[in-house]
Scaffold this active site. Structure first.
Site, short mmCIF file in Angstrom:
data_model
loop_
_atom_site.label_atom_id
_atom_site.label_comp_id
_atom_site.label_asym_id
_atom_site.label_seq_id
_atom_site.Cartn_x
_atom_site.Cartn_y
_atom_site.Cartn_z
N GLU A 461 -6.38 -38.77 18.27
CA GLU A 461 -6.27 -39.41 19.58
C GLU A 461 -7.59 -40.00 20.08
O GLU A 461 -8.10 -39.61 21.13
CB GLU A 461 -5.73 -38.41 20.61
CG GLU A 461 -4.32 -37.96 20.27
CD GLU A 461 -3.63 -37.18 21.37
OE1 GLU A 461 -4.28 -36.80 22.36
OE2 GLU A 461 -2.41 -36.96 21.25
N GLU A 537 1.51 -35.20 15.33
CA GLU A 537 1.53 -34.16 16.37
C GLU A 537 2.74 -34.39 17.24
O GLU A 537 2.94 -35.49 17.76
CB GLU A 537 0.23 -34.23 17.19
CG GLU A 537 0.08 -33.07 18.15
CD GLU A 537 -1.27 -33.11 18.87
OE1 GLU A 537 -2.30 -33.36 18.22
OE2 GLU A 537 -1.27 -32.93 20.09
C1 GAL Z 1 -2.52 -33.72 22.51
C2 GAL Z 1 -3.86 -33.31 21.92
C3 GAL Z 1 -3.93 -31.82 21.67
C4 GAL Z 1 -3.46 -31.08 22.89
C5 GAL Z 1 -2.06 -31.51 23.22
C6 GAL Z 1 -1.46 -30.74 24.36
O1 GAL Z 1 -2.57 -34.97 23.07
O2 GAL Z 1 -4.03 -33.97 20.68
O3 GAL Z 1 -5.24 -31.46 21.37
O4 GAL Z 1 -4.32 -31.33 23.93
O5 GAL Z 1 -2.10 -32.87 23.53
O6 GAL Z 1 -0.17 -31.21 24.60
#
Ligand code: GAL
Length: 835
Positions: A461, A537
């Protein structure tokens, strides 16, 4: 220890309790999966690399806090700006310095987890610990160690190697400044050869400064991974230069072997390199040799050879077979240096139409992202606990992990190799700066022989590089991808992107990962049909273990699979997407384990995240069984909630079942409330008016009831039950038992809502190293010998000393009948260590 090998010990002694699912399965299975793991430290394995010594440098460090802003409270370091003026002037790294009042401790060590919590919103994402520039008293730590170097070491090359420390480290040896490292995750090493006193005592000091962080999650503080002292001949193999690349052709595999030899001696050398390939049982199955080369003083040479393996046993997630290659450099027939590299033979293919293939067979990534802290110990996770954690994820049906958002601890990677989990291995800094590339290079070189790793990730990200700075992003990404390919032409490179992947850093990727945003992949796939896709993710589903109502006043989230932040998906939501598209290679849920920091959607007093499918201790939340049902191979029937709702008689309570059976019938106090077909990748649920008693689910397959599960209203707590994951462990000062703490009613039923406070007494050859209960809102100490249960559960972690004997762990709590467990610690040759 005559007659007992490490393999025997690892396979035996699993303490089982019929009612404890984790004890029955994940814990026991981890032990079985790891059978033979420590064989790398066996006398035989060490003899094979005999000219080299690798000593664990973990035991007996002295520690004291320094100060981030006041030199007078920081050993006087930096008081007059002249500290670095002359070599050899640092008194704290000399014999005369008095550290007798410093605390003695063993590594791995995380001082942040020992500190109290502070109600400071800026520290929210880091777990509300007083670490950072605004907390100078608790942000700098000094570590000091005296060690012997025998006179016979003169002429060898001696290095100190850190697997990782948080965060900015200055190293001093015998009064001399040696070097610095400025990130919290990459390993670093220093050659100490010229600075050591041979045949005398030596002194090493590390100033570790956690004032700056690398991430937005709990990162710990201190030397939280292993340290090693490595001694080699002056003619030696280069660090992480030995590679084994495998190509499978029909029933054979070709191994391409490579290494680099460096000559730091006083004369040119005629060196040759030999390889011995061992199978999992330690039998030599192939050999190879590279032609002799002359290596000038201060020069180096690359050596390569090939070997053939007939009928190789492949590495897979179900059968994680490993081979090892011992590379030995010789001159005139004499071994000068050697190392052992573990590898696997397997093929990986990402296909844009059909997803992922492992050894030619289609497989979906059933993955979780994980940070690296655990209850009780923070970021300082002993090896055995790393494997315990992987065992929990494997038990859930997980076949992959993403090391978000940083380079992992070596033992985590080795655990994945051994236990059969695929990995997306990620570096911390997405940058082609010298620091960014150095971190990336260390990661790829360190782990490129690990069969578990199926892709490199250059970051997560990085919205600037994805959008506003897309042009720079494209260049940075291209440089990083190129570097990965140079160092490892066998793996694809990607990153976790929370955007369209249309431009910027994504341009250079071999495969495309989407974070969240389920609206993007279909469109992207249509427009880019040749690019393989996966979910880098997903989910971020949030729930509190054992809680069945969302209550913003208590900072809890119901454990039904119904909660996710605006950008996330429920477990069912994301897997119905990724699990049903052939062209998707699968994905990684955020997260496997809860972790400290990021208590979304709450703040203080919540101190850890609730994204985990299991809590900080590894106790399953109910969604664990959703995954187990749809990811695993065994029949699953999981009924929830518990049935202890005193005071809510007559209320309508949702009753859910996660199952992969055909149909489930629910009974309340013996009466059927109906049968339901289980939808593919879904769950079944009923609304039931609460009355104390028993609910029972009966799950059937092909018309036959194959599994049943009950939840009973229990009486009040009467006794404590302690269940250890093993009853025999190594007396090596490293091994440990993980204990589950429950309370039972008079009839021996675990009380699922219990909150009793439990005190622990550990006697004999062990030490309590941490406690936890998985409550995201609990601010009790991780280190004190007491803990409240949270919804019926707590955890205690007890580590062996180096003396064989017994450890007795007692748990007492008010009038409850105490619990007691005795663990045997078996004599074993410890890993070679300093001191
Ligand atoms: C994502 C991020 C993670 C965590 C997650 C929580 O955007 O990559 O590190 O913060 O959100 O939902």
């Amino acid at each position: 220890m005559p007659g007992i090998s490490r393999r025997d010990l690892l396979c035996s002694g699993v303490a089982l309790s019929a009612s404890s699912l984790i004890a029955r399965s994940a814990w026991g299975r981890t032990t079985a999966l790891l059978a033979g793991y420590k064989d790398a430290a066996s006398a035989e394995a060490l003899a094979a690399i005999a000219p080299r010594e690798q000593l664990l440098f973990d035991f007996g460090w002295k520690f004291q806090f320094g100060h981030g802003t006041d030199p007078a409270r920081d050993l006087g370091f930096g008081i007059g700006q002249g500290d670095f003026a002359k070599t050899g002037d640092f008194g704290f790294a000399k014999a005369k310095f008095d550290d007798s009042k410093w605390r003695t401790l063993n590594l791995p060590h995380d001082w942040a987890v020992e500190l109290p919590f502070v109600n400071d919103d800026i520290q929210n994402s880091h777990g509300f610990k007083p670490v950072g520039r605004r907390y100078p008293e608790t942000s700098v730590g000094w570590y000091r160690h005296e060690f012997d170097i025998p006179a016979s070491d003169l002429g060898r090359r001696i290095s100190v190697e850190f697997d990782g420390a948080f965060r900015s480290v200055l190293i001093f040896v015998n009064g001399c400044f040696i070097g610095r490292n400025d990130n919290g995750y990459a390993p670093f090493r220093f050659d100490l050869t010229d600075f050591l006193s041979y045949g005398q005592k030596n002194y090493i000091v590390a100033r570790v400064d956690a004032s700056f962080g690398d991430g937005w999650f709990y990162e710990g503080a201190g030397i939280y991974r292993h340290v090693w002292l490595t001694k080699t001949d002056a003619l030696h193999l280069g660090k992480w230069e030995s590679t084994v690349r495998t190509a499978v052709n029909g029933n054979a595999a070709t191994l391409t072997l490579g290494t680099v030899v460096q000559n730091e001696g006083k004369q040119a050398e005629n060196a040759r390199v030999k390889w011995q390939i061992l199978d999992a049982a330690g039998k030599t199955v192939a050999t190879a040799e590279a032609a002799q080369q002359s290596i000038a003083v201060d020069g180096s040479a690359s050596f390569t050879a090939t070997a053939k393996l007939a009928n190789p046993v492949l590495w897979s997630v179900d059968a994680p077979n490993l081979y090892s290659a011992i590379a030995t450099v010789e001159t005139a027939g004499k071994p000068r240096d050697a190392e052992r590299v573990s590898f696997g033979v397997r093929t990986i293919l990402f296909d844009a139409d059909k997803g992922l293939f492992l050894n030619g067979k289609s497989i979906k990534i059933q993955g979780t992202c994980n940070h690296q802290d655990h209850a009780g110990v923070g970021a300082a996770v002993p090896d055995r606990l790393q494997w315990f954690r992987l065992g929990v994820l494997k038990e859930m049906g997980g076949n992959a992990v993403r090391t978000s958002h940083n380079m992992p601890t070596p033992e985590w990677v080795e655990g994945c190799d051994r236990m059969g989990l695929m990995m997306m291995c990620e570096t911390r800094q997405m940058s082609s700066s010298p620091e960014g590339l150095a971190q990336l290079e260390a990661m790829v070189k360190r782990y490129r022989n690990s069969p578990s790793i199926i892709m490199w990730s250059i970051g997560n990200e990085e919205w600037q590089l994805q959008e506003a700075m897309a042009e720079e992003g494209a260049k940075i990404g291209a440089t990083m991808v190129r570097r990965c390919h140079e160092l490892d032409p066998t793996r694809v490179v990607s990153a976790a992107v929370n955007g369209t992947n249309a431009k910027g850093v994504s341009e250079a990727f071999d495969i495309i990962g989407f974070n969240y945003n389920l609206g993007y992949p279909d469109d992207y796939h249509k427009k880019n049909p040749k690019r393989p896709l996966y979910g880098s993710e997903t989910a971020s589903a949030i729930s509190t273990r054992g809680v069945y109502t969302t209550d913003p006043l208590r900072n809890t989230l119901s454990a039904y699979d119904t909660n996710q932040p605006g950008w996330g998906e429920t477990a069912e939501g994301w897997w119905k997407f990724y699990g049903t598209r052939d062209w998707e290679a699968g994905g990684f849920a955020w997260t496997g384990f809860d972790y400290r920091g990021e208590p979304t959607p709450y703040g203080w007093p919540s101190i850890n995240s609730q994204f985990g499918i299991v809590d900080m201790c590894g106790f399953p939340k109910d969604s664990f069984y959703y995954y187990k049902a749809w990811w695993g191979k065994d029949p699953v029937l999981h009924l929830f909630p518990h049935w202890n709702f005193t005071g809510r008689e007559g209320d309508e309570i949702p009753v859910w079942v996660h199952s992969n059976l055909d149909e489930v019938e629910l009974f309340v106090n013996g009466k059927s409330v109906g049968s339901q077909k289980v939808p593919h990748l879904g769950h079944v649920e009923w609304k039931v008016r609460y009355e104390p008693g028993v609910i029972e689910a009966r799950g059937s397959k092909d018309g036959k009831v194959v599994l049943t599960e009950k939840r009973e209203t229990t009486g009040p707590a009467a006794s404590i039950r302690l269940t250890a994951d093993r009853t025999e462990i190594f007396a090596d000062g490293e091994d440990l038992v993980v204990l589950k703490v429950e309370v039972l009613d008079k009839e021996g039923r675990a009380v699922p809502t219990a909150e009793n406070s439990i005190n622990f007494r550990v006697s004999g050859e062990g030490e309590l190293i941490g406690v936890g209960n998985g409550d995201p809102n609990c601010q009790e100490s991780d280190k004190k010998p007491r803990r409240s249960l949270f919804n019926g559960l707590a955890q205690a972690i007890v580590q062996s000393t180096k003396k064989p004997g017994e450890i007795t762990i007692e748990a007492v709590g008010g009038r409850l009948t105490p619990g007691k467990v005795t663990i045997t610690t078996k004599s074993v040759e410890p890993r070679p260590a300093v001191g």
